[in-house]
Motif scaffolding. Structure first.
Motif, mmCIF file in Angstrom:
data_model
loop_
_atom_site.group_PDB
_atom_site.id
_atom_site.type_symbol
_atom_site.label_atom_id
_atom_site.label_comp_id
_atom_site.label_asym_id
_atom_site.label_seq_id
_atom_site.Cartn_x
_atom_site.Cartn_y
_atom_site.Cartn_z
ATOM 1 N N GLY A 1 0.829 -1.190 0.000
ATOM 2 C CA GLY A 1 0.000 0.000 0.000
ATOM 3 C C GLY A 1 0.868 1.246 0.000
ATOM 4 O O GLY A 1 1.832 1.347 0.754
ATOM 5 N N CYS A 2 0.532 2.191 -0.869
ATOM 6 C CA CYS A 2 1.339 3.398 -1.014
ATOM 7 C C CYS A 2 0.416 4.607 -1.132
ATOM 8 O O CYS A 2 -0.578 4.566 -1.867
ATOM 9 N N SER A 3 0.709 5.669 -0.393
ATOM 10 C CA SER A 3 -0.051 6.912 -0.476
ATOM 11 C C SER A 3 0.922 8.068 -0.647
ATOM 12 O O SER A 3 2.040 8.005 -0.152
ATOM 13 N N SER B 1 -0.502 3.249 5.009
ATOM 14 C CA SER B 1 0.087 4.416 4.343
ATOM 15 C C SER B 1 -0.841 5.632 4.366
ATOM 16 O O SER B 1 -0.381 6.767 4.527
ATOM 17 N N GLU B 2 -2.164 5.417 4.202
ATOM 18 C CA GLU B 2 -3.056 6.570 4.171
ATOM 19 C C GLU B 2 -3.180 7.248 5.533
ATOM 20 O O GLU B 2 -3.368 8.466 5.613
ATOM 21 N N LYS C 1 -3.772 7.373 -3.496
ATOM 22 C CA LYS C 1 -3.440 6.030 -3.021
ATOM 23 C C LYS C 1 -3.431 5.057 -4.194
ATOM 24 O O LYS C 1 -4.276 5.150 -5.075
ATOM 25 N N ILE D 1 -8.808 2.113 -0.797
ATOM 26 C CA ILE D 1 -8.664 2.522 0.595
ATOM 27 C C ILE D 1 -9.172 1.420 1.528
ATOM 28 O O ILE D 1 -10.182 0.775 1.271
ATOM 29 N N ILE E 1 -9.367 11.789 -0.402
ATOM 30 C CA ILE E 1 -8.509 10.654 -0.764
ATOM 31 C C ILE E 1 -9.017 10.081 -2.083
ATOM 32 O O ILE E 1 -10.192 9.753 -2.218
ATOM 33 N N ASP F 1 -8.491 6.980 -4.520
ATOM 34 C CA ASP F 1 -7.877 5.678 -4.770
ATOM 35 C C ASP F 1 -8.182 5.279 -6.214
ATOM 36 O O ASP F 1 -8.812 6.061 -6.944
#
Length: 478
Positions: A345-347, A411-412, A433, A437, A458, A460
């Protein structure tokens, strides 16, 4: 032409280069250009750069650009467009700065490429700077449409609406971009009102317009209206339904809880359903807790995309929420046998024109100590008003305390905490993201906006989520 002994010129090569669909052919034509001594021609160089980029070889395009001093804005626009197409926003702005230092003022073509790069990275602050610059250069219809796309995809619907209202000229792309932006950002009924305004102008809706209309019906929960638009779109507007329209209908039915109707709709589709459509049904099953249909949909997605790790995670998630740990292990084993690895997971968040990236479990950010302190503060406050970590979103059979700790460093959540301590109050925190999410992070964001009196956006891969005053624009459906 060659057999008759006629030598090609710059016009010949400009045309021939556009027809080069393979890198080997492009290299052969490039060699012939050098042989003819036409490599310095502005339009030939521009076409070479464009085609190398379109064939996925940006390095060769950069070599063509760097081989000699560039004395024309056309070539600068080509290299900036090529880099933007490749998605390297930092390099786009470096070349943009080089172009201005070399004495070439940007025009509409330059701005369009730079805006598209900002859109790709969802960099609102950089996009706003380009918007400001456009007041000096002037804006044509293409630049205005690029601005609409930027603001819509950055989740700034207010600025998109303002830009749209100020447009003197609008085409079907303008209307469709604004309509789709409103629908994606949770303003379904507003998007449908805009569609009625569009029809009054006499502009004929196209394929993308109708995607926006059906998507708007889905977000507004207008099942009957959605059916009417879908059934009449080809007859009234001449738009033949495609996979995107079918996908919107599955989303519409799924949101309304009509899961069996959605499944039957997929079976009766005139085109073969793709992974996106099955994944849409899967999301609806997850929300409405239809485990058996969810498992069927997840398996169909995996059949269509056996190398995509996200599909296995979705199926594993379904089993985990039902505490079917043997099935979770089975899915993980299948991933291992196929050599499929889970993407972390990457944000990321844009603060003062600098992109800050957060990866699940990675604590290397230079302000990590302050981020952890903020996370602990937020956790303490929201637990006091009812937040309970949803450990169903931890896919391992761990102790509850370990599960809660694993959730804390998603991450978020780290991106949210960093945004709250870095962005002045009164401005929204905007986060991108790479994966859908997490449900616990969705709950976390709602509570945070309630206690902090801040708005959080956010985006995604599936949806925009506008969090404000403890609510989300998605209506807890994603």
């Amino acid at each position: 032409m060659h057999r008759e002994g006629i030598m090609p010129n710059m016009y010949t090569f400009s045309a021939i280069l556009r027809a080069c669909g393979k890198i080997r052919t492009l290299e052969q034509v490039h060699a012939l250009i050098l042989e003819c001594g036409l490599e310095s021609d502005v339009f030939v160089r521009s076409a070479l750069i464009d085609m190398y980029a379109k064939n996925g070889d940006l390095e060769s395009g950069l070599r063509v650009f760097n081989e000699m001093e560039t004395g024309d804005r056309v070539v600068w626009n080509s290299i900036i467009g090529a880099i933007a197409q490749n998605g390297d926003v930092v390099k786009v702005f470096k070349f943009f700065a080089r172009m201005k230092r070399a004495g070439f003022f940007p025009n509409e073509a330059t701005l369009t490429s730079v805006l598209r790069a900002c859109t790709g990275l969802v960099s609102l602050e950089l996009g706003q700077q380009v918007h400001a610059l456009s007041f000096k250069t002037g804006r044509d219809l293409i630049v205005n449409n690029a601005l609409l796309d930027l603001y819509s995809k950055c989740g700034s619907l207010e600025e998109a609406s303002l830009a749209f209202d100020k447009m003197v000229e609008r085409d079907v792309i303008s209307w469709s971009t604004m309509l789709l932006g409103m629908a994606q950002n949770g303003h379904g009924k507003g998007a449908l009102n805009l569609f009625e305004r569009m029809k009054e102008t006499g502009i004929k809706p196209n394929y993308i317009t109708m995607v926006g209309v059906l998507f708007a019906c889905s977000h507004a929960g207008l099942v009957n209206d959605g059916w009417n638009y879908f059934k009449s779109m080809e007859k009234i507007y001449g738009v033949k339904p495609g996979k995107e329209h079918y996908g919107c209908m599955v989303d519409l039915l799924g949101r309304a809880g009509c899961l069996e109707e959605a499944a039957n709709f997929i079976r009766e589709m005139k085109c073969e359903p793709d992974a996106v459509i099955w994944r849409t049904l899967l999301g609806a099953c997850r929300v409405h807790q239809n485990v058996e249909l969810a498992i069927h949909a997840a398996k169909r997605v995996i059949e269509l995309e056996p190398e995509h790790e996200g599909n296995y995670i979705l199926l594993s998630n379904i089993y985990a929420t039902s505490s079917r740990w043997d099935n979770v292990v089975e899915v993980r084993r299948e991933m291992s046998e196929r050599g499929v690895r889970k993407e972390p997971g990457c944000s990321w968040i844009d603060v003062e024109r600098e992109i800050h990236v957060f990866v699940l479990g990675d604590t290397s950010h230079p302000r990590m100590e302050a981020i952890v302190k903020e996370l602990n503060r937020l956790m303490g406050r929201i637990k006091d008003i009812g937040y309970v970590p949803d450990t169903n979103f931890v896919l391992h059979d761990l102790e509850d305390e370990q599960k809660e700790e694993a959730l804390r460093y998603h991450s978020e959540k780290m991106a949210m905490a960093f945004g709250l301590i870095s962005i002045p109050k009164g401005r929204p925190v905007r986060i991108m993201k790479n994966l859908r999410i997490c449900g616990d992070c969705h709950i976390f964001a709602k509570f945070v906006t309630k206690i902090e009196n801040r708005s959080i956006v956010i985006r995604d891969p599936m949806h925009f989520h506008h969090f404000k005053d403890g609510e989300c624009s998605c209506g807890d459906y994603w």
